[in-house]
Structures are given as C-alpha cells and as structure tokens.
Write a protein that holds these residues in place. Sequence first.
Motif, PDB file in Angstrom:
ATOM      1  N   GLY A   1       0.830  -1.366  -0.195  1.00 28.72           N
ATOM      2  CA  GLY A   1       0.057  -0.134   0.068  1.00 28.72           C
ATOM      3  C   GLY A   1       0.723   1.505   0.020  1.00 28.72           C
ATOM      4  O   GLY A   1       0.526   2.285  -0.655  1.00 28.72           O
ATOM      5  N   ALA A   2       1.929   1.227   0.954  1.00 24.86           N
ATOM      6  CA  ALA A   2       2.750   2.581   0.914  1.00 24.86           C
ATOM      7  C   ALA A   2       3.504   2.648  -0.461  1.00 24.86           C
ATOM      8  O   ALA A   2       3.823   3.630  -0.775  1.00 24.86           O
ATOM      9  N   ALA A   3       3.904   1.357  -1.147  1.00 25.79           N
ATOM     10  CA  ALA A   3       4.729   1.661  -2.493  1.00 25.79           C
ATOM     11  C   ALA A   3       3.867   2.243  -3.553  1.00 25.79           C
ATOM     12  O   ALA A   3       4.324   3.081  -4.297  1.00 25.79           O
ATOM     13  N   VAL A   4       2.716   1.773  -3.547  1.00 27.44           N
ATOM     14  CA  VAL A   4       1.755   2.347  -4.688  1.00 27.44           C
ATOM     15  C   VAL A   4       0.886   3.616  -4.341  1.00 27.44           C
ATOM     16  O   VAL A   4       0.391   4.288  -5.315  1.00 27.44           O
ATOM     17  N   ALA A   5       1.103   4.061  -3.017  1.00 30.70           N
ATOM     18  CA  ALA A   5       0.369   5.192  -2.867  1.00 30.70           C
ATOM     19  C   ALA A   5       0.747   6.405  -3.347  1.00 30.70           C
ATOM     20  O   ALA A   5      -0.204   7.381  -3.854  1.00 30.70           O
ATOM     21  N   PRO A   6       2.048   6.839  -3.500  1.00 28.30           N
ATOM     22  CA  PRO A   6       2.328   8.281  -4.013  1.00 28.30           C
ATOM     23  C   PRO A   6       2.186   8.398  -5.540  1.00 28.30           C
ATOM     24  O   PRO A   6       2.481   7.432  -6.193  1.00 28.30           O
TER      25      PRO A   6
ATOM     26  N   LEU B   1       7.035   7.107   2.082  1.00 28.63           N
ATOM     27  CA  LEU B   1       8.229   6.391   2.344  1.00 28.63           C
ATOM     28  C   LEU B   1       8.196   6.339   3.812  1.00 28.63           C
ATOM     29  O   LEU B   1       8.823   5.126   4.203  1.00 28.63           O
ATOM     30  N   VAL B   2       7.749   6.849   4.769  1.00 28.77           N
ATOM     31  CA  VAL B   2       7.570   6.846   6.160  1.00 28.77           C
ATOM     32  C   VAL B   2       6.759   5.502   6.459  1.00 28.77           C
ATOM     33  O   VAL B   2       7.171   4.597   7.035  1.00 28.77           O
ATOM     34  N   VAL B   3       5.799   5.563   5.809  1.00 28.32           N
ATOM     35  CA  VAL B   3       4.767   4.440   6.079  1.00 28.32           C
ATOM     36  C   VAL B   3       5.506   3.026   5.474  1.00 28.32           C
ATOM     37  O   VAL B   3       5.282   1.878   6.113  1.00 28.32           O
ATOM     38  N   TYR B   4       6.065   3.280   4.414  1.00 31.32           N
ATOM     39  CA  TYR B   4       6.704   1.943   3.852  1.00 31.32           C
ATOM     40  C   TYR B   4       7.810   1.625   4.598  1.00 31.32           C
ATOM     41  O   TYR B   4       7.982   0.289   4.986  1.00 31.32           O
ATOM     42  N   GLY B   5       8.781   2.463   5.240  1.00 29.26           N
ATOM     43  CA  GLY B   5       9.674   2.011   6.230  1.00 29.26           C
ATOM     44  C   GLY B   5       9.251   1.164   7.660  1.00 29.26           C
ATOM     45  O   GLY B   5       9.695   0.402   7.853  1.00 29.26           O
ATOM     46  N   ILE B   6       8.104   1.931   8.008  1.00 28.91           N
ATOM     47  CA  ILE B   6       7.183   0.987   9.236  1.00 28.91           C
ATOM     48  C   ILE B   6       6.876  -0.243   8.925  1.00 28.91           C
ATOM     49  O   ILE B   6       7.055  -1.229   9.446  1.00 28.91           O
TER      50      ILE B   6
END
Length: 547
Positions: free
Chosen positions: A127-132, A165-170
């Motif tokens: 989800g974080a990868a495709v969100a931006p 990227l913050v959400v992705y890292g978490i």
Amino acid sequence: MNVAKGSQEERVLGLELVVLLGIAVLVGSALGDRLRIAPPAVLMVMGVLIGLIPALRKVELPSEVVLLLFLPVLLAWESLNTSLREIRRHLTDVALAATLLVIASAAAVACVAHTLGIDWGPAWALGAAVAPTDATAVNAVARLLPRRDITLLRAESLLNDGTALVVYGIAVGVTLGTEHVVVPHVGWLFVLGYGGGALIGFITGTVVQWIRVRMAQADALRGQALMLLAPFSAYLLAEDVDASGVVAVVVCGLMLSQSGPRTVRAEVRVQAQHFWVVATYLLNGSLFVLIGVELDFSLRTMGHDEIPQALGTGFAAAGTLIAVRFAYYFGVAAFFRTVRRGSARASGTTYSPRRLTVSALSGFRGAISLAAALGIPSHFDNGEPFPARQLIVFVTGVVIVVTMMQALILPQVVRWAKIPHDRSVAREESLAESAAFESALAALPELAERLETAPAVREAIVHAHQLQADAVAQRCASIPDDPQERAVQPQRLTDDHVALSLALLTERRTVIVRLRDTGAIDDTVLRRLQGRLDAEELHLRGHIPVE
C-alpha cells in the motif's frame, strides 16, 4: 543489473541493453506522439517487448538504480520548473494531498491486499509503495491542464513521496521485526523525514548558491557540473541521516529556482536548459521502459498458478487507488463547500465536478513506487524469504501500468470537462514585458550618459525599444513577434550599441525578477520571459570579439 561483473559477455549484454533503451525511448516517444497516446504507456509496452529477448530475461532492475541515479535528477528538474507562488497559494490542497490522501490510499490498498491473502506487514508495504503519485508521469498531461491544476499535481507528486516512504519503512520494519508501531515513534519518523529533509535541502541549496555566486564568471561547464551535483548531494546527505531524500531534493531545487535568475549568467541558463531537457527526456523515457522490463521479469519468476491471483490483486489495488482518489477529491470539495458555506473557492479547491474528475484521473504511479517495491529485502536475517515480495513487485508494476492507462482517456475527459482556457499566463507575461520596457526606457537617458553612448546610437535604441513597447501593449504575449519590429535593429552593431542594449536588458531582467518576487507574475512567466532576454543577450554578445 543482477549479473556478475567482469566477463566480456556480460559487458556486451549491458551495452546491448543501453542501446535498446535508447532505441525504445526514441521509437516509443515518436509512436506516442503519432498515435496521440501518452508516451509513458507506449514506453512500458516496449519495455515488456524488450524483456522477451532471451538474452535479457535475467535482467532485473535494482532499486538503487532508480533511487540514486534516476530520482534525484528527475525530481530536481521538476522542482526547478514548479511554481513556488502557486504552491504557497494552494498550500492547504498540497499538504492534504501529500499526507491525508497518501495515508488513506496506503490503508485502503493494504486492506484489499490482506483480504486477498497477503499478510498485514507485506500488505502495508504494498500500500505504501503504490500510494504516492509520480512527478515525472504528471508530464503526460502537462499540456492538457491549466497552470493551477498542473502545478497542484506536480507539487502533490513532489511531496507525497515523503509520507509514503515513512509508512513504507514502518511496514517493512514491522515485518522484519525491527520496527514497532508506537505513536511517538511514528510521529518522530514523520518529523525526521519532512523536517530533516527540508533542512538538508535548505542547507544544500544555500551552499550551492554561495558557490554559484562566487563562480559566476567561471566556465559555464563548471556551473552545469555544480547544478548536476546539487540534487545528488542533497539526496545522499538526507538518506545518511534517515531523512527524506525526496524532500531534500525538492527544497534544494525550489531554492535554486528562486535565486537563479539573479545569479546565473544567460549563457549558463541557456546551456543548462538544453542539457537538462535532453537528460531528463532520456532518463524519464528509459525509466518507463525499465518498468516494462521489470514487469516482464516478475511475471516470469512466478508460477503459472500464481499469475491469476497476482493479476487480480494488481487490478484490485489499482481500482482501489482510483476509487480512493475520487472519494478524496469529491469529499474534500464537499467539506470545504460546507465549511465555507458554498464559497466558490476554498484554499484553492475548485468545486466543479468535471474539473475534480480530471484531477482524480491524474493520479499516475511510476518511479518511486517501483523503487519502493524493489527495495523490499528478499530475505530476513535468518535466511527466510520476505513474504510475497515478488508478488508485491508484480502488483506494483500492474498498478503503474493501469494508472498510466488513464492518460489514454484523459484528453477526452479534459474536453468533456470544458475547463476554461488559462489566459492568466499571457496576461502576466504582457504585464511583465510592458513594465520591463517602461523601466528600461525611463532608465535609458541615465544609462546612455554613464556609458557615453553616441547620440545616433542612443536614438536608434530608443526608437527600437519604443516600437517593441508599443507592440507589447497591443498584442497578446502568445502571438509571435512581428518580423517588422526586428528590422529596425542595425545590421552591424557598434560597441556603444551593444553596451547600452546590454544595460537595458539588465534593467528589464531586474524588473521581471522583482515582479516575480512580489507575486505579480508567476515563476512560469519569469522563465518564459527570461528565456527571451537570454536569447537577446547572447545575440548581442555574439557581436563582441572574444578576447
């Protein structure tokens, strides 16, 4: 590339890939223009075809190539060509889209992916990868939309990567067992990402500007090398302290775009424009071709029984992103309409359903999504594979393709929306040109006296400038100059003529920059007028013998 170095065969393979990328970019962009299809969509198809070549079937794109080679340059170019005035004017819209929309998109895709059988940790990573949204992909519709709309899309795309990227890292850290979801810790990560990235971008921009002022008279090539080094330095420094490299590059680029008109010589600007246009054209095109290659590679690494599920997950994720984007735009418009009691404008939000539809359909995904998916580690520390990693990479590729396909229908949607033609750029351009000529004519007597210009030359220049000033006052900025206006210039320019003309150019440039600084004209208008003044200056300097 995931190929061992050193052998002649592997070096030839790398060269073949470079040549194929160049051919694909040229052919794909030409086909896109001829077929009136967004070139990125055609380039991704060509990448899939390249991936079918037997010799290239083992080629996989490392995430470092996107993050460290492509992204800083492309982000720097976009930030250098983004209007800071429009970002300030619509800051609420940009901030909400860069945070709330990204988090909502990531959460919705994570829920859908988990429903389809992916564990929560990998689902959130997907989800974080495709969100931006992707800043470079927005160029596919840049010519279709008014300045305000395209500026908001670019600003959203430039800044939402930090949130994603913050959400992705978490998400990746929780899956690996190295992170824990605690509110203070998550808040600190956001502060570090945005605040640290902005601070490093500011420091880098300040240092580069300081150097640029002191090497103002240096060789133009050194100036280009400095500008090319700036985004890489900002990105590297930010990543070293776990801040957002994306935010650092954007802030650095915006700073340099504001200071450049005062400190950079005309020949350096013209050379930089040509260099960056070619470089970003090749990098951006190659990136979309490589997305197609990666999609083909991911497809071949999965079993036949996994492909239907992967395709279903990809289409479901893409559909979710589109639905969330529509819900966000119409929901935010309804909220501000209620809060502002029917105001036609709230923090830059336009309430026309047709215009909101165009913005909702402009949420393209691209480089940052692919880089994030490829950046997921393949194994845990104990050697166990990261769950669903290859599935995440493939689904991300499908999402990129599906969202880019929106560009195929966007021209028809824009025509249906009947968005009024944006004439504000032409009005501001005429305003700036008129003000610049008036100031130059007012300053001309003093400048001519100080430069001891011959009376005949002075009168010729006054006559030429007065003709140009009258023409600007009577025509729209978009109408080409009348060739008769340029015929008044002497065929052979004397040193007096060149010196006074250059002094007047400096006066006109000062006025235009001042109008930009006070908000009377936009950065877009400044760049257009600055390009004309630079061309005039280079034409004049071409008559000065090189010592």
